[in-house]
Scaffold this motif. Structure first.
Motif, mmCIF file in Angstrom:
data_model
loop_
_atom_site.group_PDB
_atom_site.id
_atom_site.type_symbol
_atom_site.label_atom_id
_atom_site.label_comp_id
_atom_site.label_asym_id
_atom_site.label_seq_id
_atom_site.Cartn_x
_atom_site.Cartn_y
_atom_site.Cartn_z
ATOM 1 N N ILE A 417 0.862 -1.185 0.000
ATOM 2 C CA ILE A 417 0.000 0.000 0.000
ATOM 3 C C ILE A 417 0.894 1.229 0.000
ATOM 4 O O ILE A 417 1.447 1.616 1.031
ATOM 5 N N PRO A 418 1.081 1.888 -1.157
ATOM 6 C CA PRO A 418 2.027 2.999 -1.227
ATOM 7 C C PRO A 418 1.561 4.262 -0.519
ATOM 8 O O PRO A 418 2.364 5.079 -0.108
ATOM 9 N N SER A 419 0.269 4.477 -0.394
ATOM 10 C CA SER A 419 -0.261 5.703 0.217
ATOM 11 C C SER A 419 -1.015 5.350 1.483
ATOM 12 O O SER A 419 -2.210 5.630 1.627
ATOM 13 N N ALA A 420 -0.308 4.729 2.439
ATOM 14 C CA ALA A 420 -0.970 4.186 3.625
ATOM 15 C C ALA A 420 -1.595 5.271 4.492
ATOM 16 O O ALA A 420 -2.668 5.073 5.070
ATOM 17 N N SER A 421 -0.951 6.436 4.604
ATOM 18 C CA SER A 421 -1.522 7.500 5.434
ATOM 19 C C SER A 421 -2.832 8.003 4.855
ATOM 20 O O SER A 421 -3.818 8.216 5.574
ATOM 21 N N GLY A 422 -2.857 8.214 3.544
ATOM 22 C CA GLY A 422 -4.091 8.644 2.903
ATOM 23 C C GLY A 422 -5.187 7.603 3.019
ATOM 24 O O GLY A 422 -6.360 7.933 3.239
ATOM 25 N N LYS A 423 -4.810 6.332 2.895
ATOM 26 C CA LYS A 423 -5.808 5.275 3.041
ATOM 27 C C LYS A 423 -6.325 5.221 4.478
ATOM 28 O O LYS A 423 -7.530 5.068 4.712
ATOM 29 N N GLY A 424 -5.422 5.353 5.451
ATOM 30 C CA GLY A 424 -5.858 5.370 6.845
ATOM 31 C C GLY A 424 -6.816 6.515 7.112
ATOM 32 O O GLY A 424 -7.808 6.362 7.844
#
Length: 475
Positions: A417-424
């Motif tokens: 998951i390259p954009s984990a902060s945005g997904k969180g």
């Protein structure tokens, strides 16, 4: 669908997530970090606002009527000083800012019982130190301010018109009682800081307001959409990548973090590592915070006139240890394990035989050694040789991943998951309106395992160099 907005140090990322856990679209927009004086790090919140609009409009294009809620994540520790209308009174002071070295003395002089409840070592760039600096050096602005906000909390204020904070970001201010889960008003009183500067706390997955008309137009969304409180970037990333209790992760970006998710608040008795609230109730994470990772590597790459492919290619042509060359990456001081804002970057051992590739590889090794320092500081929180999840935009090249596995001495499992902060952030948006995002399990890529190359002697030389230079840094 749910929109997650991640307000990073150098760019904003917007991510649209379906209720099934699929990333529908992503967009990003960069902005500058300014250094008006040596050691300072500031950003203009107006640049953040423009970048958020650009990224969000691109991410939601064609799907705006399907967005049910917005969630936020953002860089930790900064201070955005604003007036009663939410307008910034000055540029934001960021986590990488090193101006508040004198103010650390007041933080270090706090009684042991209060420092234990803060559960963290003091550091320049944390809100407490930056606010003490502002009180001393820019008193008129300090007294005029209505709120002292974390970056993503300022963004939410502009989106909703309401000022709040939440535990994961508040716990990184050095003004939050980790054991009581509330603002540490006794600490504020001891430091002489205004308690009215700090907004009410709400849960990370709670609704903290609704999109106002102007903000909705700016994001390309309908008015009145719920906005979740959100979380600090690391806390959001741990949620977004699905880290389980007891698992550890290495995230490499401008800085780097070694984190392990905990079911109880375990304070490091040495106070060399950090303890912060996670995004979900009843969870915390221990963290070794490395201030100079991608930040130092990007500086070296640009200084040497290389693009990244050239940088890795030239570094690979040099043997481990760089023929006696050692690099300390402490361009902005360092946190774990040294807690030393005066440390600086150094190449030591230079000879005529050293070429550009030696300098580049030494920089990579120096950052890797700094990460090993951090891993060792976490002690028993991370079992020896246990796998680490690997995340962050600064950790994608196979050569760099292999070096990290060899230096750290443990398998690295690249996070898919390259954009984990945005997904969180998007997951928190869903939770805020009572929706559970059903994320299908992602098959993890093959682990990068240690190759058997030994960096032990080079690592000891790295540690010895810092010890030899500590007095010199203070001259």
């Amino acid at each position: 669908m749910f929109l997650g907005i991640d307000l990073g140090t150098g760019s904003c990322k917007a991510l649209l997530l379906s209720s099934g856990g699929t990333v529908v679209s992503e967009a990003s927009q960069a902005y500058p970090v300014n250094a008006p004086k040596p050691g300072w790090a500031e950003s203009d919140p107006e640049n953040w606002w423009q970048a958020v609009g650009e990224a969000a409009r691109r991410a939601v294009k064609g799907h705006a009527d399907k967005v049910l809620a917005v969630g936020l994540s953002g860089q930790m520790h900064g201070v955005v000083l604003v007036d009663a209308n939410g307008s910034p009174l000055r540029p934001a002071i960021l986590w990488a800012d090193g101006r508040a070295t004198q103010e650390l003395q007041a933080l270090e002089a706090l009684p042991d019982r209060l420092r234990h409840r803060l559960a963290n070592p003091p550091a320049v760039g944390m809100a407490a130190a930056s606010l003490l600096w502002l009180k001393t050096h820019e008193e008129a602005l300090y007294q005029k301010a209505r709120w002292a906000l974390q970056p993503k909390d300022w963004l939410r204020l502009w989106l909703t018109g309401e000022a709040h904070s939440e535990p994961s970001d508040a716990s990184g201010t050095f003004l939050y009682d980790l054991l009581a889960d509330t603002w540490a008003f006794e600490v504020m009183e001891a430091l002489g800081l205004r308690p009215d500067l700090f907004p009410p706390l709400v849960g990370s997955a709670e609704i903290a307001g609704y999109l106002g008309p102007e903000a909705a137009r700016h994001l390309g969304l309908p008015t009145g959409i719920p906005v979740a409180a959100g979380a600090a970037d690391t806390a959001a990333a741990l949620l977004g990548c699905g880290l389980k209790l007891g698992e550890a992760q290495l995230t490499v970006g401008s800085g780097a973090q070694l984190t392990v998710l905990l079911a109880e608040a375990k304070v490091d008795p040495t106070l060399r590592t950090h303890l912060f609230r996670a995004a979900l109730p009843g969870q915390w994470y221990a963290m070794a915070a490395i201030q100079n990772a991608g930040l130092a590597l990007e500086w070296v790459r640009a200084l040497l006139g290389l693009n990244w492919e050239q940088a890795y290619q030239e570094a690979q042509s040099v043997a481990p240890g760089c023929e006696g060359l050692t690099f300390l990456p402490y361009l902005t001081g360092e946190r774990t394990p040294h807690l030393d804002p005066l440390a600086r970057g150094v190449w030591a051992g230079l000879g005529r035989h050293h070429q550009r590739g030696h300098l580049m590889r030494a920089a990579l090794e120096g950052v890797a050694f700094s990460l090993r320092d951090g891993l060792e500081a976490l002690g028993e929180a991370v079992a020896p040789h246990s796998p680490l999840r690997l995340a962050g935009g600064g950790s994608t090249h196979p050569f760099w991943q292999q070096m990290l596995a060899d230096v750290l001495g443990c398998p690295l499992q690249p996070n898919p998951i390259p954009s984990a902060s945005g997904k969180g952030a998007a997951v928190l948006a869903a939770r805020a309106i009572g929706t559970t995002v059903h994320t299908p399990p992602s098959p993890l890529p093959t682990s990068m395992t240690p190759s058997g190359i030994s960096y032990h002697e080079h690592y000891l030389r790295f540690k010895h160099l810092y010890k030899q230079l500590t007095d010199w840094f203070r001259m």
